[in-house]
Design a protein around this motif. Structure first.
Motif, PDB file in Angstrom:
ATOM      1  N   GLU A  28       5.991   6.618   0.122  1.00 46.15           N
ATOM      2  CA  GLU A  28       6.408   5.361   0.758  1.00 46.15           C
ATOM      3  C   GLU A  28       5.496   4.222   0.302  1.00 46.15           C
ATOM      4  OE1 GLU A  28       7.703   4.777   5.128  1.00 46.15           O
ATOM      5  OE2 GLU A  28       5.567   4.266   5.074  1.00 46.15           O
ATOM      6  N   ALA A  29       6.136   3.094  -0.101  1.00 44.74           N
ATOM      7  CA  ALA A  29       5.401   1.860  -0.436  1.00 44.74           C
ATOM      8  C   ALA A  29       5.736   0.814   0.640  1.00 44.74           C
ATOM      9  CB  ALA A  29       5.795   1.353  -1.809  1.00 44.74           C
ATOM     10  N   ARG A  30       4.719   0.386   1.377  1.00 46.73           N
ATOM     11  CA  ARG A  30       4.942  -0.506   2.515  1.00 46.73           C
ATOM     12  C   ARG A  30       4.176  -1.820   2.274  1.00 46.73           C
ATOM     13  NH1 ARG A  30       6.617   0.568   7.728  1.00 46.73           N
ATOM     14  NH2 ARG A  30       6.581   2.795   7.228  1.00 46.73           N
ATOM     15  N   ASP A  31       4.908  -2.958   2.589  1.00 40.44           N
ATOM     16  CA  ASP A  31       4.212  -4.242   2.433  1.00 40.44           C
ATOM     17  C   ASP A  31       3.457  -4.584   3.706  1.00 40.44           C
ATOM     18  OD1 ASP A  31       6.051  -5.244   4.264  1.00 40.44           O
ATOM     19  OD2 ASP A  31       7.381  -6.037   2.718  1.00 40.44           O
TER      20      ASP A  31
ATOM     21  N   TYR B 235       0.873  -1.204   0.000  1.00 44.46           N
ATOM     22  CA  TYR B 235       0.000   0.000   0.000  1.00 44.46           C
ATOM     23  C   TYR B 235       0.898   1.238   0.000  1.00 44.46           C
ATOM     24  CZ  TYR B 235       0.849   0.197   5.071  1.00 44.46           C
ATOM     25  OH  TYR B 235       1.429   0.246   6.303  1.00 44.46           O
ATOM     26  N   TYR B 236       0.342   2.324  -0.601  1.00 44.62           N
ATOM     27  CA  TYR B 236       1.119   3.566  -0.815  1.00 44.62           C
ATOM     28  C   TYR B 236       0.628   4.663   0.127  1.00 44.62           C
ATOM     29  CZ  TYR B 236       2.216   1.204  -5.224  1.00 44.62           C
ATOM     30  OH  TYR B 236       2.613   0.293  -6.163  1.00 44.62           O
ATOM     31  N   SER B 237       1.576   5.507   0.491  1.00 45.53           N
ATOM     32  CA  SER B 237       1.222   6.640   1.363  1.00 45.53           C
ATOM     33  C   SER B 237       2.317   7.703   1.270  1.00 45.53           C
ATOM     34  CB  SER B 237       1.045   6.173   2.815  1.00 45.53           C
ATOM     35  OG  SER B 237       2.286   5.685   3.319  1.00 45.53           O
ATOM     36  N   PHE B 238       1.950   8.872   1.786  1.00 52.25           N
ATOM     37  CA  PHE B 238       2.948   9.945   1.873  1.00 52.25           C
ATOM     38  C   PHE B 238       3.879   9.668   3.036  1.00 52.25           C
ATOM     39  CE2 PHE B 238      -0.493  12.274  -0.327  1.00 52.25           C
ATOM     40  CZ  PHE B 238       0.220  12.762  -1.407  1.00 52.25           C
ATOM     41  N   SER B 239       5.093  10.092   2.873  1.00 51.05           N
ATOM     42  CA  SER B 239       6.043   9.975   3.953  1.00 51.05           C
ATOM     43  C   SER B 239       5.622  10.879   5.095  1.00 51.05           C
ATOM     44  CB  SER B 239       7.441  10.351   3.472  1.00 51.05           C
ATOM     45  OG  SER B 239       8.357  10.370   4.545  1.00 51.05           O
ATOM     46  N   ASP B 240       6.049  10.533   6.297  1.00 49.78           N
ATOM     47  CA  ASP B 240       5.704  11.334   7.465  1.00 49.78           C
ATOM     48  C   ASP B 240       6.253  12.754   7.377  1.00 49.78           C
ATOM     49  OD1 ASP B 240       4.454   9.120   8.452  1.00 49.78           O
ATOM     50  OD2 ASP B 240       6.141   8.486   9.721  1.00 49.78           O
ATOM     51  N   SER B 241       7.230  12.980   6.506  1.00 49.42           N
ATOM     52  CA  SER B 241       7.837  14.320   6.395  1.00 49.42           C
ATOM     53  C   SER B 241       6.964  15.302   5.612  1.00 49.42           C
ATOM     54  CB  SER B 241       9.212  14.220   5.720  1.00 49.42           C
ATOM     55  OG  SER B 241       9.078  13.704   4.405  1.00 49.42           O
ATOM     56  N   ILE B 242       5.941  14.821   4.913  1.00 55.39           N
ATOM     57  CA  ILE B 242       5.080  15.704   4.114  1.00 55.39           C
ATOM     58  C   ILE B 242       4.092  16.404   5.050  1.00 55.39           C
ATOM     59  CG2 ILE B 242       3.454  15.840   2.202  1.00 55.39           C
ATOM     60  CD1 ILE B 242       6.309  15.063   1.455  1.00 55.39           C
ATOM     61  N   SER B 243       4.024  17.726   4.931  1.00 57.27           N
ATOM     62  CA  SER B 243       3.160  18.517   5.814  1.00 57.27           C
ATOM     63  C   SER B 243       1.689  18.287   5.484  1.00 57.27           C
ATOM     64  CB  SER B 243       3.482  20.012   5.680  1.00 57.27           C
ATOM     65  OG  SER B 243       3.182  20.476   4.370  1.00 57.27           O
TER      66      SER B 243
END
Length: 830
Positions: free
Chosen positions: A315-318, A272-280
């Motif tokens: 970020e792509a996380r399994d 699944y895909y998501s924004f990195s925690d660094s993105i405001s």
């Protein structure tokens, strides 16, 4: 010499620096400078003398954001007024230059000052979080790299150049890569395989140091948890994605499809895909990423003028345990579109503008800007209407509204000026700003009368204070400049009239004009016999400074009225016939006269001449003579206009020794006035009549006709007493008779006084029989009667009466021309 030439050299150096700098002063001040710090000697650098900054109101013009500097009124120096924070003013922009406008008045000028705020190392590097938790599988191979979020420094230049160090560890190291000039990529490198059973958690300190002097640092604690199992992390097909998107993209626009793969099997392979925690959070509100498919779309509206690019960490996380992740970077460039119209501000407006303002006068200062960039941000300006104002470009985005043509408040009192701005986009966007420019009045118009010459007719014997005319002068100026006052001009161009007795009196003694209304009235009753024409000037003066004036000529003609009765004149000598002369007159209105006539005198012989004059003019002075008594067919008749008493037929002894004639002299006025003369005619033999006429002539000149009554009795007694001497006197009588015949012939055929004439138009009012008045432009004539004084206002008319029958027709006046000639300035006969 050094004392004298020092200021001159300094001024020349300043002028040269000003010319080389393109008319712009530049200063530099470090941020966080204390309030009151002198940035520069602005007044001196602008070439102002001591005292001029306050006199000419040297001041700054704000343009949106706070400048934190001000101009000292006394010294004219540019000083810090409040806290200067370069990061607050300019952010990451370098250099941080503030563009200021400085105005001075009298005359109005504008100067541009560029203030550069230099950076100091007042901000330490700052990590997004003080602590970072990482989970790494224990089977991660040596050499694996894990991205870390770097620190940021609000400073610029060397103060923002960061270097990183990691606390000593045998398992981990730090790898720093430069992505481009301003960004660096931090990677945590695994040097040695992990063993969860030996050390499940690793605690490291990441330190960031800037390049300032002294250097400032920031730290972040890395807490690394060692996980077991899932040992393959997802991998993106690209480490960096570059995308361009126009700022006009609508929300929901898909702009990128991300793809990542995982070599594991089963649940450890699901990603699944998501924004990195660094993105405001603000950035995440603008973009949306589909967790399952990796599709990216816009969620809000982009604005190139706010942010030109975005750096998105994905970020792509399994779904394994522990989950593994892969990372990529999406560099999104926002493309500008022409979505901002130009903006126009009025920074200074000098109104009202006097109508005598010189061409080139600055009326207003304008600032024009467009938030777009490139061709979309290039602005062209124009002014409507094109006249009488125009725009002059000073610097980029600055214009002066100047006067191109002379103003005339009487033609246009106020202008609605519109300044239009248009950018270079496709299609172009436009904006406008309206200005109201009133024009103030100056006294540039003199009062003007509707006529250069006014002709006014006034009847004599008018009442004092009677209104004669109303004069009006127009002044198109306003207020005091257009307020007109009237007066009668004295001297120079003023006028007057001829008074009785040959004197000259000013016009102001006859008439006056109301200063406010221009009403012309008479100060006293006018007398035509004293003055016939008044010519004077009326002056209209406005209340401007200096006052302007206009003149008009007034020709006031006094209209004669029949207020004078004919007056009989005294006899002037022997008449045309033997013994025919008037001897005396008594009283102005009537008189008793005496004349001699011989029996046998033929018809048409002149016995006497009645002389009268009328002080009036025109028809009012035109006299006619009528025989009132005896009525019917008598031996005598009177010339209708000549006043000559002549025989109507041959005289006979039956007519008696004496005839009494009553003659009425009338004028042609309305109502007519008259005078009466009584003429006593003594009849006798020719010799006796000649002797009586000769005796009268020798005793007193002009006494051929004597007074009646007592004088007649004395003459009879004298005749009786001289009978003895009759024979002796026959010879003398015969001689006197011959002398009388000669004198009669000389007076009968002697030429009349000539009529003197001279060319030139006459400006006198003539009266017609029906009372209308007009100018006579015919030849001017002077008329003089041989036996009397000249009369300056005698009119020659063509009577409409038929000539009397018989010999008397010879005595009627010859018919004058159809239009009467004006008679002026009678010359007495010599």
């Amino acid at each position: 010499m050094g004392v004298c030439w020092g200021p001159v050299v300094r001024v020349l150096v300043l002028q040269a620096a000003w010319a080389l700098g393109g008319g712009q002063v530049r200063y530099s001040v470090p941020e966080e400078a204390k309030a009151g710090t002198v940035v520069g000697r602005l007044a001196q650098d602008l070439g102002l003398e001591a005292g001029e900054p306050e006199a000419r109101r040297l001041r700054l013009v704000a343009q949106g954001r706070r400048a934190s500097v001000e101009v000292s009124g006394a010294s004219g120096a540019l000083v810090v007024s409040s806290r200067l924070d370069r990061e607050e003013l300019c952010g990451k922009s370098a250099p941080c230059a503030l563009r200021l406008e400085v105005l001075v008045e009298r005359p109005l000028r504008v100067f541009h000052v560029e203030l550069e705020v230099t950076d100091i190392n007042d901000n330490a590097p700052l990590f997004p979080a003080a602590r970072k938790n990482l989970s790494l599988p224990e089977n991660s191979p040596a050499g694996s790299r894990f991205p870390l979020e770097g620190a940021s420094d609000a400073d610029v230049g060397a103060n923002a150049q960061l270097s990183y160090t990691l606390s000593p560890s045998e398992h981990f190291g730090l790898e720093v890569k430069s992505k481009h000039e301003t960004k660096m990529s931090l990677l945590l490198e695994l040097k040695k395989s992990l063993d969860r059973e030996t050390m499940p958690v690793h605690r490291l300190v990441l330190t960031a140091s800037d390049g300032g002097r002294p250097s400032l640092t920031g730290t972040m604690e890395l807490v690394i948890s060692v996980l077991d199992a899932n040992d393959n992390a997802p991998q993106f097909n690209q480490s960096v994605y570059k995308v361009q998107l126009p700022e006009s993209a609508a929300p929901g626009t898909v702009f990128l499809q991300l793809t990542a793969t995982d070599k594991d099997e089963g649940i450890n392979r699901e990603i699944y895909y998501s924004f990195s925690d660094s993105i405001s959070a603000e950035v995440q509100d603008l973009f949306v990423i589909d967790r399952n498919s990796g599709e990216m779309r816009t969620a809000g509206e982009l604005d190139f003028e706010d942010v030109q690019s975005y750096d998105l960490e994905i970020e792509a996380r399994d779904k394994g345990w522990p989950p593994l992740s892969g990372h990529c970077s999406v560099e999104l460039e926002v493309l500008d579109v022409n979505d901002n119209a130009p903006e126009v501000w009025v920074t200074s407006l000098s109104v009202p503008v006097p109508e005598d303002a010189a061409v080139g006068t600055v009326v207003a200062l304008l600032s024009v800007s467009d938030r777009d960039s490139g061709a979309n941000g290039r602005v062209r300006c124009a002014v409507r209407p094109a006249a009488p104002f125009g725009l002059v470009a000073r610097l980029t985005g600055s214009y002066s509204l100047v006067l191109r043509e002379a103003l005339d408040r009487e033609r246009v009192a106020e202008y609605e000026v519109e300044v239009r701005a248009e950018d270079g986009g496709a299609p172009p966007l436009r904006a406008s700003r309206g200005l109201r420019v009133p024009v103030s009045d100056v006294n540039d118009n003199a009062p003007a009368f509707a006529q250069a010459v006014y002709t006014v007719l006034a009847r004599e014997n008018n009442a004092a204070g009677a209104e004669l005319a109303r004069l009006w002068a127009r002044d198109p100026d306003e207020a005091g400049n257009g307020r007109v006052s009237y007066s009668v001009a004295e001297g120079g161009g003023g006028g007057g009239g001829a008074a009785a007795g040959g004197g000259w009196r000013p016009a102001s003694s006859y008439v006056s004009v109301d200063a406010e209304s221009g009403r012309l009235w008479a100060l006293q009753p006018l007398d035509y016999e004293a003055v016939q024409v008044l010519q004077f000037e009326v002056r209209a003066v406005d209340a401007g400074e200096p006052p302007l004036c206009g003149n008009a000529t007034v020709q006031l003609f006094v209209v004669d009225e029949n207020d004078n009765a004919p007056a009989l004149l005294a006899p002037a000598g022997v008449g045309p016939g033997p013994g025919a002369a008037v001897s005396a007159a008594s009283g102005p209105g009537s008189g008793a006269l005496w004349a001699w006539a011989a029996w046998g005198a033929p018809a048409g012989q002149v016995v006497a001449k009645i002389r009268a004059v009328d002080a009036d003019s025109g028809y009012n002075a035109w006299l006619r003579y009528e025989l009132w008594e005896p009525r019917g067919k008598g031996p005598f008749r009177v010339g209708l206009y000549s006043g000559e008493v002549s025989t109507a037929r041959a005289l006979e002894e039956a007519d008696g020794p004496r005839q009494r004639l009553v003659i009425v002299v009338r004028d042609h006025g309305e109502p007519a006035r008259s005078a009466t003369a009584t003429l006593s005619v003594s009849l006798g033999e020719a010799a006796e009549a000649a002797l009586a006429a000769a005796g009268s002539s020798s005793s007193s000149p002009g006494a051929g006709l004597r007074p009646a009554a007592g004088t007649e009795a004395g003459a009879a007694a004298s005749s009786s007493s001289t009978n003895v001497w009759l024979v002796v006197a026959i010879c003398a009588v015969s001689s006197l008779f011959l002398l009388a015949v000669v004198l009669y012939g000389a007076s009968r055929w002697a030429p009349r006084a000539a009529v003197l004439s001279g060319p030139g138009p006459a400006t006198l009012v003539c009266a017609s029989e029906v009372g209308s008045w007009s100018y006579s432009q015919r030849q001017s004539r002077s008329l003089c009667v041989a036996d009397g004084a000249g009369k300056s206002d005698l009119m020659v008319f063509s009577p409409n009466f038929p000539a009397p029958p018989g010999p008397a027709a010879k005595e009627t006046q010859p018919e004058p021309p159809a239009l009467p000639d004006t008679v002026v300035d009678c010359i007495p006969c010599q």
